[in-house]
Design an enzyme around this catalytic site. Sequence first.
Site, mmCIF file in Angstrom:
data_model
loop_
_atom_site.group_PDB
_atom_site.id
_atom_site.type_symbol
_atom_site.label_atom_id
_atom_site.label_comp_id
_atom_site.label_asym_id
_atom_site.label_seq_id
_atom_site.Cartn_x
_atom_site.Cartn_y
_atom_site.Cartn_z
ATOM 1 N N GLY A 113 0.830 -1.197 0.000
ATOM 2 C CA GLY A 113 0.000 0.000 0.000
ATOM 3 C C GLY A 113 0.866 1.248 0.000
ATOM 4 N N CYS A 114 0.289 2.360 -0.414
ATOM 5 C CA CYS A 114 1.075 3.602 -0.534
ATOM 6 C C CYS A 114 1.535 4.107 0.834
ATOM 7 C CB CYS A 114 0.295 4.661 -1.302
ATOM 8 S SG CYS A 114 -1.351 5.005 -0.666
#
Length: 307
Positions: A113-114
């Site tokens: 995930g970012c």
Amino acid sequence: MTKVFIDGSSGTTGLRIRERLCTRKDIELIALDEAHRKDAEARRDAFQKADVAFLCLPDAAAVEAVELAADSGAVVIDTSTAHRTAAGWTYGMPELTGYKEKIAKAKRIANPGCHASGFIALVAPLVEQGLLARDAMLTCFSLTGYSGGGKNMIAEYEDPQRSPLLNAPRQYALGQTHKHLKEMNAICGLENAPVFCPIVADFYSGMEVTVSLFKKDLQGSLADVRRTYASYYTGPLIHFKETADENGFLSAAAFTGRDDMEITVTGNEDRILLVSRFDNLGKGASGAAIQNMNIVLGLPETTGLEV
């Protein structure tokens, strides 16, 4: 030629992956026309033909896509949250110790995930080297551009009649149940989830993740933290910079359009700020996915990327 299928190519991550791959001479993209984009049999056939498949789908749809790809020999790289801590999946952050070797052999790779990418890049090396205890109580805030919210949020921010509340940064995930927390804990080996404060602001892309520490939290010094990052991040896509500010400021948009990440440390001996900056659509999503594909194919990690 490596045959690549992007399932979900109309979303922001899928479009960015397609943009990165369409100019490469070593890649043949398998495309479905609009009428068959959601057709299960057409997608199953695309998986059968593919050497590598990217899933750029919501979580439930990604789980269904994995079933469609089950009989194929394709390496599946999932950019959703669905498989990041699932058994049988390799977490796609090759900068962590031992992970690049696992990715190179993997058939199922979960793209980070970012927000999680920025947090893990800061915390995992310190836990691994014994500078942070596994039971540390951490706080993290993360600034992101609005493209991280996908098509609906992009449309909301770019609407000329939008709410004036969008003119200022907005904190979200207020209940401390953000979906990235699970992988942040698991990959770093933490016993306690951090207090996590994500904030979306009025710029298209870019990300700045900050973890704050008091001196008592560290089994070492500020200099030890800097030395750890400098020796840990020697690859092409995460790098340490000792002085990274822009005249006393750190912009979350500094790495917009790029696929690498910068790590820096600020503060003083008593109160320390660990900071990572990157593009939420780059090293936080599509850039990382292509980096993982490159490793699987035995290519230089930066092939086709902007660094």
